[in-house]
Design a protein around this motif. Structure first.
Motif, short mmCIF file in Angstrom:
data_model
loop_
_atom_site.label_atom_id
_atom_site.label_comp_id
_atom_site.label_asym_id
_atom_site.label_seq_id
_atom_site.Cartn_x
_atom_site.Cartn_y
_atom_site.Cartn_z
N TYR A 1 6.78 -14.04 -3.70
CA TYR A 1 5.63 -14.08 -4.73
C TYR A 1 5.60 -15.42 -5.25
CZ TYR A 1 4.99 -9.01 -4.55
OH TYR A 1 4.60 -7.58 -4.27
N LEU B 1 8.51 -0.41 7.62
CA LEU B 1 7.32 -0.97 8.25
C LEU B 1 6.03 0.47 7.70
CD1 LEU B 1 5.60 -3.06 9.40
CD2 LEU B 1 6.11 -2.24 11.44
N SER C 1 6.08 2.15 5.42
CA SER C 1 5.67 2.39 4.08
C SER C 1 4.58 1.28 3.75
CB SER C 1 7.06 2.10 3.31
OG SER C 1 7.25 0.72 3.50
N TYR D 1 3.86 2.69 -0.06
CA TYR D 1 3.25 1.94 -0.95
C TYR D 1 1.97 2.34 -1.58
CZ TYR D 1 6.52 -2.25 -0.77
OH TYR D 1 7.72 -2.95 -0.74
N ALA E 1 -2.11 -11.23 3.44
CA ALA E 1 -1.18 -11.94 4.55
C ALA E 1 -2.30 -12.42 5.21
CB ALA E 1 -0.65 -10.55 5.41
N LEU F 1 8.50 -16.33 5.85
CA LEU F 1 7.86 -15.31 6.32
C LEU F 1 8.29 -14.91 7.68
CD1 LEU F 1 5.30 -13.89 6.00
CD2 LEU F 1 3.93 -15.86 7.30
C1 HEM Z 1 1.29 -14.00 4.46
C2 HEM Z 1 2.06 -12.98 4.91
C3 HEM Z 1 2.77 -12.10 4.12
C4 HEM Z 1 3.28 -12.03 2.85
C5 HEM Z 1 2.99 -13.05 1.74
C6 HEM Z 1 3.92 -10.97 2.52
C7 HEM Z 1 4.50 -10.69 1.43
C8 HEM Z 1 5.18 -9.60 1.06
C9 HEM Z 1 5.87 -9.05 -0.15
C10 HEM Z 1 5.76 -10.05 -1.55
C11 HEM Z 1 6.28 -7.95 -0.09
C12 HEM Z 1 6.94 -7.18 -1.28
C13 HEM Z 1 6.14 -6.14 -1.79
C14 HEM Z 1 6.78 -5.60 -3.02
O1 HEM Z 1 7.87 -4.79 -2.80
O2 HEM Z 1 6.65 -5.98 -4.12
C15 HEM Z 1 6.07 -7.35 1.35
C16 HEM Z 1 6.32 -6.22 1.88
C17 HEM Z 1 6.16 -5.85 3.02
N1 HEM Z 1 5.79 -6.77 4.01
FE1 HEM Z 1 5.02 -8.49 3.95
N2 HEM Z 1 4.02 -10.18 3.53
C18 HEM Z 1 3.36 -10.75 4.84
C19 HEM Z 1 3.15 -10.32 6.02
C20 HEM Z 1 3.69 -9.32 6.63
C21 HEM Z 1 3.41 -9.08 8.01
C22 HEM Z 1 2.88 -9.83 8.93
C23 HEM Z 1 4.48 -7.80 7.96
C24 HEM Z 1 4.59 -7.02 9.23
C25 HEM Z 1 5.35 -7.41 10.41
C26 HEM Z 1 4.70 -7.45 6.69
C27 HEM Z 1 5.59 -6.34 6.35
C28 HEM Z 1 5.87 -5.94 5.30
C29 HEM Z 1 6.50 -4.60 4.95
C30 HEM Z 1 7.02 -3.58 6.00
C31 HEM Z 1 6.85 -4.59 3.60
C32 HEM Z 1 7.64 -3.59 2.73
C33 HEM Z 1 9.05 -3.99 2.56
C34 HEM Z 1 9.87 -3.01 1.79
O3 HEM Z 1 9.46 -2.10 1.50
O4 HEM Z 1 10.78 -3.61 1.31
N3 HEM Z 1 4.47 -8.22 5.87
N4 HEM Z 1 5.41 -8.64 1.86
#
Ligand code: HEM
Ligand code: HEM
Lengths: 186, 182
Positions: B92, B169, B171, B5, B17, B150
């Protein structure tokens, strides 16, 4: 003829003066007591739904006026339900011991046709303070309306003690707005 | 040669987050406190943080729409790719809907929101305690939907990392040298 006309004008003028109206009846249902307070930068509006007034006010002899307003503090509406319950407690208004607030004045001074200065005593929570507030009065068809807008410091009356005494949460200044409707009949 | 990303997307993701989880925890915590200056202060902070998150979400969406994310690993089953997309858009959506419901609830409950005590937000609703209670329920329900999603989101990220051992992850993590599983 000239004399007659003159006499007529004179009597009419005298009559209106003699008839000068004394407002004695406060109509609480057509009156409002509101207040504004500031909580962490947010201006909140509140009010009291229950109060009674005692009044003797003749616009031609304001210096003889007498006014007394009793506000039932339990009828408070702070704008927040939780705060309505809180504000009756000893730290705030302590309504169990001091259920009413009173404003009383025998000193009304006319500034001009419509504007007055009312010096009186405000008693809240057992504390009496001398205050002088501006007021306006206007009448139409025997219905008189008094308005007054002034500000008091809550700390002068120990409103908000202990943890609430600091002003960073609830500001010291509280804006008060009166709108009282009164009539001459009794 | 894993695709990452953009730094902006990563920064926003992790910053938000942390802020989001803090606001969420604060929301539950402040509720149970007895009425006190502390409680009112925390309510204000909660609302300020929530409004900040709402605005950050707008920025993030603008960035997202102009910067496509890296594709998921080709090996990822179609339904999972679809599920990941749906989940991300739902996240989102919730990042907008939760603060929006909070703002409307505050208006209906009769407590205007003044961002950081300085910028007053307009009250979109007139004071109406019954509606306020309904919006409170909505705010709470949306929060639970968010929590469920979540958990799935984090679970999926960890599963990719530990079970599938792919780069999903990574990425979203800072580009550490040598960590690349490419
Ligand atoms: C309040 C907490 C969180 C919110 C609101 C959130 C929201 C999001 C959103 C909306 C995306 C999509 C990004 C896109 O492609 O447009 C994303 C991707 C991602 N998030 Fe979170 N996230 C949160 C917490 C976390 C946590 C704690 C982790 C790890 C353990 C995590 C790991 C990831 C990963 C690895 C991606 C990339 C996924 C992909 O490429 O398909 N996120 N997150
Ligand atoms: C992403 C942002 C937000 C999250 C995650 C969030 C989360 C929460 C949670 C978990 C609660 C506890 C609900 C309950 O136990 O009933 C709560 C309560 C509350 N939230 Fe939010 N919130 C957010 C944004 C906002 C915003 C922007 C506002 C207002 C402008 C707001 C106003 C409130 C209020 C007033 C309560 C307490 C309701 C009451 O006790 O009557 N929230 N929030």
């Amino acid at each position: 003829m000239k004399y007659l006309l003159g006499a007529l004008v004179l009597t009419t003028t005298m009559l209106t003066t003699v008839q000068a109206q004394e407002y004695t009846q406060v109509h609480s249902e057509a009156s409002h007591i509101r207040f504004n307070y500031t909580q962490m930068g947010v201006t909140m509006r509140g009010g009291f739904s229950e109060f009674t007034g005692e009044l003797r006010f003749d616009p031609s002899t304001p210096e003889q006026a007498h006014v007394m307003i009793d506000v039932d503090l339990v009828s408070i509406d702070t704008g927040i339900r939780e705060a309505d319950a809180e504000v009756t407690k000893p730290e705030w208004l302590h309504t169990a011991e001091f259920p009413t607030a009173r404003f009383e004045s025998d000193e009304v001074m006319a500034l001009d046709e419509q504007n007055y200065e009312v010096a009186g005593r405000l008693t809240i929570k057992g504390q009496t303070r001398d205050i002088t507030v501006p007021a306006t009065f206007s009448a139409e068809n025997g219905i008189g309306v008094f308005t007054s807008h002034f500000s008091i410091n809550r700390s002068d009356f120990a409103i908000g003690e202990g943890a609430w005494a600091s002003f960073d949460m609830v500001a010291n200044a509280v804006d008060i707005e009166f709108e009282l409707t009164a009539t001459v009949d009794d | 040669m894993s695709e990452h990303y953009t730094t902006t997307a990563k920064t926003l993701h992790w910053l938000m987050a942390i802020l989001m989880l803090g606001t969420l925890a604060l929301g539950f915590y402040m509720q149970d406190l007895p009425f006190s200056p502390e409680k009112l202060r925390l309510y204000s902070w909660h609302k300020w943080a929530g409004v900040t998150l709402f605005l950050l979400t707008l920025v993030r969406l603008a960035w997202r729409l102009s910067h496509p994310p890296p594709p998921l690993p080709a090996a990822t089953p179609r339904w999972q790719q679809w599920a990941a997309h749906a989940a991300h858009w739902a996240l989102y959506g919730l990042m907008l809907a939760i603060p929006l419901s909070g703002w409307l609830m505050s208006s209906a409950k009769g407590v205007p929101t003044v961002w950081f005590g300085v910028i007053p937000l307009p009250d979109l609703l007139a004071r109406d305690p019954v509606l306020g209670d309904r919006l409170h329920t909505l705010h709470l329900t949306l929060n639970w939907v968010f929590i469920t999603l979540l958990i799935t989101h984090v679970g999926a990220a960890l599963k990719h990392h530990w079970i599938e051992k792919d780069t999903v992850l990574l990425s979203m993590l800072p580009r550490f040298k040598g960590l690349n599983r490419g």
